[in-house]
Write an enzyme that holds these catalytic residues in place. Sequence first.
Site, short mmCIF file in Angstrom:
data_model
loop_
_atom_site.label_atom_id
_atom_site.label_comp_id
_atom_site.label_asym_id
_atom_site.label_seq_id
_atom_site.Cartn_x
_atom_site.Cartn_y
_atom_site.Cartn_z
N ASN A 10 0.87 -1.18 0.00
CA ASN A 10 0.00 0.00 0.00
C ASN A 10 0.91 1.22 0.00
OD1 ASN A 10 -1.77 2.07 0.52
ND2 ASN A 10 -2.36 1.35 2.56
N LYS A 12 0.05 4.26 -0.20
CA LYS A 12 -0.57 5.44 0.42
C LYS A 12 -0.34 6.66 -0.49
CE LYS A 12 -0.09 3.11 4.82
NZ LYS A 12 0.09 3.17 6.27
N HIS A 93 -9.34 1.31 4.96
CA HIS A 93 -8.08 1.45 5.71
C HIS A 93 -8.31 2.37 6.91
CE1 HIS A 93 -3.96 2.44 6.70
NE2 HIS A 93 -3.59 1.39 6.01
N GLU A 95 -6.62 4.69 8.06
CA GLU A 95 -6.36 6.11 7.78
C GLU A 95 -7.58 6.76 7.14
OE1 GLU A 95 -2.68 5.48 5.68
OE2 GLU A 95 -1.72 4.90 7.56
N GLU A 163 -4.99 -4.80 10.69
CA GLU A 163 -3.94 -3.80 10.87
C GLU A 163 -4.18 -3.05 12.18
OE1 GLU A 163 -2.09 -2.60 6.82
OE2 GLU A 163 -3.85 -1.36 7.15
N GLY A 169 3.13 2.22 10.75
CA GLY A 169 4.12 3.28 10.60
C GLY A 169 4.90 3.60 11.85
N SER A 208 3.87 -2.21 10.21
CA SER A 208 5.32 -2.29 10.42
C SER A 208 5.91 -3.64 10.02
CB SER A 208 5.69 -1.95 11.87
OG SER A 208 5.33 -0.60 12.15
N GLY A 229 3.06 -1.11 4.20
CA GLY A 229 3.14 0.29 3.82
C GLY A 229 4.56 0.70 3.48
N GLY A 230 5.26 1.26 4.45
CA GLY A 230 6.58 1.83 4.20
C GLY A 230 7.56 0.89 3.53
P1 13P Z 1 3.35 0.30 7.54
O1 13P Z 1 3.82 -1.00 6.92
O2 13P Z 1 4.08 1.50 7.02
O3 13P Z 1 3.29 0.20 9.02
O4 13P Z 1 1.83 0.50 7.03
C1 13P Z 1 0.93 -0.55 7.16
C2 13P Z 1 -0.31 -0.17 6.45
O5 13P Z 1 -1.03 0.71 6.86
C3 13P Z 1 -0.59 -0.87 5.20
O6 13P Z 1 -1.89 -0.63 4.76
#
Ligand code: 13P
Length: 248
Positions: A10, A12, A93, A95, A163, A169, A208, A229-230
């Site tokens: 993802n 983002k 999600h 967020e 999640e 993050g 993470s 994510g990251g």
């Molecule tokens: P991170 O892997 O950056 O923690 O993000 C997870 C996430 O929100 C994937 O949708």
Amino acid sequence: MPNRKYIVGNWKMNGLQSELSDISGIAAIAAANPSVDAAICPPLTLIASASSQNPAFAVGAQDCHYNEKGAHTGCVSAAMIKEAGASLSILGHSERRADQHETDAEVKTKAEAVHAAGLGAIICVGETEEERDAGKAVDVVCGQLEGSFPAGADANWLTIAYEPVWAIGTGRVPEASDVEEMHAAIRSALGRLMGDGADAVRILYGGSMNGGNAAELLAVPNVDGGLVGGASLTAAKFGPIIEAAAAA
Ligand code: 13P
């Protein structure tokens, strides 16, 4: 039990045309690990380029509207993301649940719209730190799942991503025993919602996940993949997670 791991990146709100080479690099690693299903969900602006440059690789969206068309400024429909080249969409999600105040009922109708368009859906659920500290994590997550659960759900198109909000993050990851407890609870809830078909639905862990912890997380019972994510933004970081899934 699902027998193919599913690793989804993802991106983002990250990624310009200059980063498309990272998606091509990730697609190459995915092609070298055919036992794993992998996908990247870049920003909408990159879906068409990413999918046309990597026709054998799954590219997805991070959201879509539940209506087919109409007066919804700034939104896109499932048919629109499909036409751009998406084969799936992340939905609900945390967020978006926080920033755009998305409700379970909206996530459910979005998933139904995505399915009607012939796309896959990844529905996200997860508790906040306060909810976990209060001992409510399982109830919150299963409540989100029930409220967001689409009609006609089937493992062929529906995936769930657990999640924990506090792990996104932050570099913090739950204990394996907590991940195991939650994924088992989600599997049981799926059983109540859809019967026998629940066993084949993939339940991803997100928060993470990286190349250093993926093998341990992917070995937890009922963890059928990861939503990343990251660590999905470059082939150097995402590749080891795909490879860990292939070895799991
Ligand atoms: P991170 O892997 O950056 O923690 O993000 C997870 C996430 O929100 C994937 O949708």
